[in-house]
Design an enzyme around this catalytic site. Structure first.
Site, PDB file in Angstrom:
ATOM      1  N   GLU A   8       0.813  -1.221   0.000  1.00 46.79           N
ATOM      2  CA  GLU A   8       0.000   0.000   0.000  1.00 46.79           C
ATOM      3  C   GLU A   8       0.848   1.274   0.000  1.00 46.79           C
ATOM      4  O   GLU A   8       0.336   2.369   0.187  1.00 46.79           O
ATOM      5  CB  GLU A   8      -0.958  -0.020   1.186  1.00 46.79           C
ATOM      6  CG  GLU A   8      -2.016  -1.088   1.044  1.00 46.79           C
ATOM      7  CD  GLU A   8      -3.028  -1.105   2.164  1.00 46.79           C
ATOM      8  OE1 GLU A   8      -2.835  -0.428   3.200  1.00 46.79           O
ATOM      9  OE2 GLU A   8      -4.056  -1.805   2.003  1.00 46.79           O
TER      10      GLU A   8
ATOM     11  N   GLU B 275     -10.029  -4.799   9.309  1.00 44.22           N
ATOM     12  CA  GLU B 275      -8.902  -3.862   9.265  1.00 44.22           C
ATOM     13  C   GLU B 275      -7.910  -4.243   8.172  1.00 44.22           C
ATOM     14  O   GLU B 275      -7.462  -3.396   7.416  1.00 44.22           O
ATOM     15  CB  GLU B 275      -8.208  -3.821  10.625  1.00 44.22           C
ATOM     16  CG  GLU B 275      -7.022  -2.898  10.695  1.00 44.22           C
ATOM     17  CD  GLU B 275      -7.376  -1.419  10.552  1.00 44.22           C
ATOM     18  OE1 GLU B 275      -6.461  -0.634  10.236  1.00 44.22           O
ATOM     19  OE2 GLU B 275      -8.542  -1.038  10.740  1.00 44.22           O
TER      20      GLU B 275
ATOM     21  N   TYR C 293      -5.129  -9.754   3.700  1.00 47.97           N
ATOM     22  CA  TYR C 293      -3.916  -9.844   2.907  1.00 47.97           C
ATOM     23  C   TYR C 293      -3.659 -11.293   2.526  1.00 47.97           C
ATOM     24  O   TYR C 293      -3.722 -12.189   3.372  1.00 47.97           O
ATOM     25  CB  TYR C 293      -2.717  -9.311   3.712  1.00 47.97           C
ATOM     26  CG  TYR C 293      -1.413  -9.363   2.967  1.00 47.97           C
ATOM     27  CD1 TYR C 293      -1.159  -8.494   1.911  1.00 47.97           C
ATOM     28  CD2 TYR C 293      -0.428 -10.277   3.309  1.00 47.97           C
ATOM     29  CE1 TYR C 293       0.044  -8.549   1.215  1.00 47.97           C
ATOM     30  CE2 TYR C 293       0.779 -10.329   2.630  1.00 47.97           C
ATOM     31  CZ  TYR C 293       1.004  -9.464   1.587  1.00 47.97           C
ATOM     32  OH  TYR C 293       2.195  -9.501   0.890  1.00 47.97           O
TER      33      TYR C 293
ATOM     34  N   GLY D 159      -5.194 -15.511  -6.075  1.00 44.43           N
ATOM     35  CA  GLY D 159      -5.907 -16.246  -7.103  1.00 44.43           C
ATOM     36  C   GLY D 159      -6.236 -17.671  -6.699  1.00 44.43           C
ATOM     37  O   GLY D 159      -6.880 -18.398  -7.450  1.00 44.43           O
TER      38      GLY D 159
ATOM     39  N   GLY E   1      -8.075 -18.514  -4.027  1.00 42.12           N
ATOM     40  CA  GLY E   1      -9.303 -18.589  -3.246  1.00 42.12           C
ATOM     41  C   GLY E   1      -9.149 -18.251  -1.778  1.00 42.12           C
ATOM     42  O   GLY E   1     -10.122 -18.300  -1.024  1.00 42.12           O
TER      43      GLY E   1
ATOM     44  N   GLY F  52      -8.385 -15.295  -0.266  1.00 38.02           N
ATOM     45  CA  GLY F  52      -9.065 -14.052   0.110  1.00 38.02           C
ATOM     46  C   GLY F  52     -10.560 -14.259   0.251  1.00 38.02           C
ATOM     47  O   GLY F  52     -11.175 -13.806   1.224  1.00 38.02           O
TER      48      GLY F  52
ATOM     49  N   ASN G 175      -6.405   0.764  -5.766  1.00 35.80           N
ATOM     50  CA  ASN G 175      -6.212  -0.678  -5.705  1.00 35.80           C
ATOM     51  C   ASN G 175      -7.282  -1.415  -6.523  1.00 35.80           C
ATOM     52  O   ASN G 175      -8.152  -2.098  -5.988  1.00 35.80           O
ATOM     53  CB  ASN G 175      -6.215  -1.139  -4.242  1.00 35.80           C
ATOM     54  CG  ASN G 175      -5.729  -2.550  -4.077  1.00 35.80           C
ATOM     55  OD1 ASN G 175      -5.624  -3.305  -5.034  1.00 35.80           O
ATOM     56  ND2 ASN G 175      -5.442  -2.924  -2.840  1.00 35.80           N
TER      57      ASN G 175
ATOM     58  N   TYR H 186     -13.669  -7.371  -4.716  1.00 37.38           N
ATOM     59  CA  TYR H 186     -14.767  -7.109  -3.782  1.00 37.38           C
ATOM     60  C   TYR H 186     -16.097  -6.956  -4.513  1.00 37.38           C
ATOM     61  O   TYR H 186     -17.121  -7.463  -4.075  1.00 37.38           O
ATOM     62  CB  TYR H 186     -14.485  -5.863  -2.949  1.00 37.38           C
ATOM     63  CG  TYR H 186     -13.252  -5.966  -2.082  1.00 37.38           C
ATOM     64  CD1 TYR H 186     -12.919  -7.156  -1.437  1.00 37.38           C
ATOM     65  CD2 TYR H 186     -12.413  -4.875  -1.905  1.00 37.38           C
ATOM     66  CE1 TYR H 186     -11.783  -7.248  -0.645  1.00 37.38           C
ATOM     67  CE2 TYR H 186     -11.284  -4.961  -1.101  1.00 37.38           C
ATOM     68  CZ  TYR H 186     -10.978  -6.149  -0.481  1.00 37.38           C
ATOM     69  OH  TYR H 186      -9.861  -6.234   0.311  1.00 37.38           O
TER      70      TYR H 186
END
Length: 157
Positions: free
Chosen positions: A24, A82, A85, A92, A94, A96, A123, A130
């Site tokens: 970030e 919060e 990651y 890719g 799965g 996340g 981002n 999302y």
């Protein structure tokens, strides 16, 4: 596999917090120590919670760190995510989605009505991810923050 973090995970959580901050473009702002994370997650009065995503061979692929918030409009708690990651080599796969699904399950099971988080405007990979899950941006709200000198000044008045 998604599991609750344990005190033994603090070093890897700390490392991934720093990796996320670097991604970030804000590594200089990531000042939390391992001890601070340990106290926040596993101290006498935990302020936050974490889940770990592991590969089949036990390698840590990513994490989610979250805490409870409260909606006066809904009258119930929610979860504020919060940090989410996944290490670059594992993206890719799965992980996340599995981490977010674990938080959504907690919301459903406990009667929480919101799962919220913030994402940096630039981002695009995360924003696309999302949106694909059905998450909606809250464009009508702007986040404000007091830190450092401004916080000390206001708090000292």
């Amino acid at each position: 596999m998604i599991r609750d973090a344990t005190p033994a995970d603090v070093p890897v959580i700390h490392a991934m917090v720093r990796e996320l901050a670097e991604y970030e473009k804000a590594l200089h702002e990531a000042r939390a120590s391992e001890e601070q994370l340990r106290e926040a997650l596993f101290g006498e009065r935990p302020a936050a919670y974490a889940h770990i995503a592991e590969t089949e061979d036990g390698e840590v692929a990513g994490f989610a760190l979250w805490f409870l918030n409260f909606s006066t409009w809904r009258g119930v708690h929610g979860i504020y995510l919060e940090d989410l990651y996944v290490r670059p080599a594992r993206r890719g796969g799965g992980y996340g989605k599995a981490l977010l699904a674990s938080l959504a399950r907690i919301c459903v099971e406990r009667g929480y009505e919101r799962l919220e988080w913030a994402v940096l405007d630039w981002n695009e990979p995360s924003i696309d991810f999302y949106r694909a899950l059905g998450a909606q941006p809250q464009d009508e709200w702007t986040v404000y923050r007091l830190t450092d000198g401004a916080l000390a000044k206001l708090g000292g008045e």
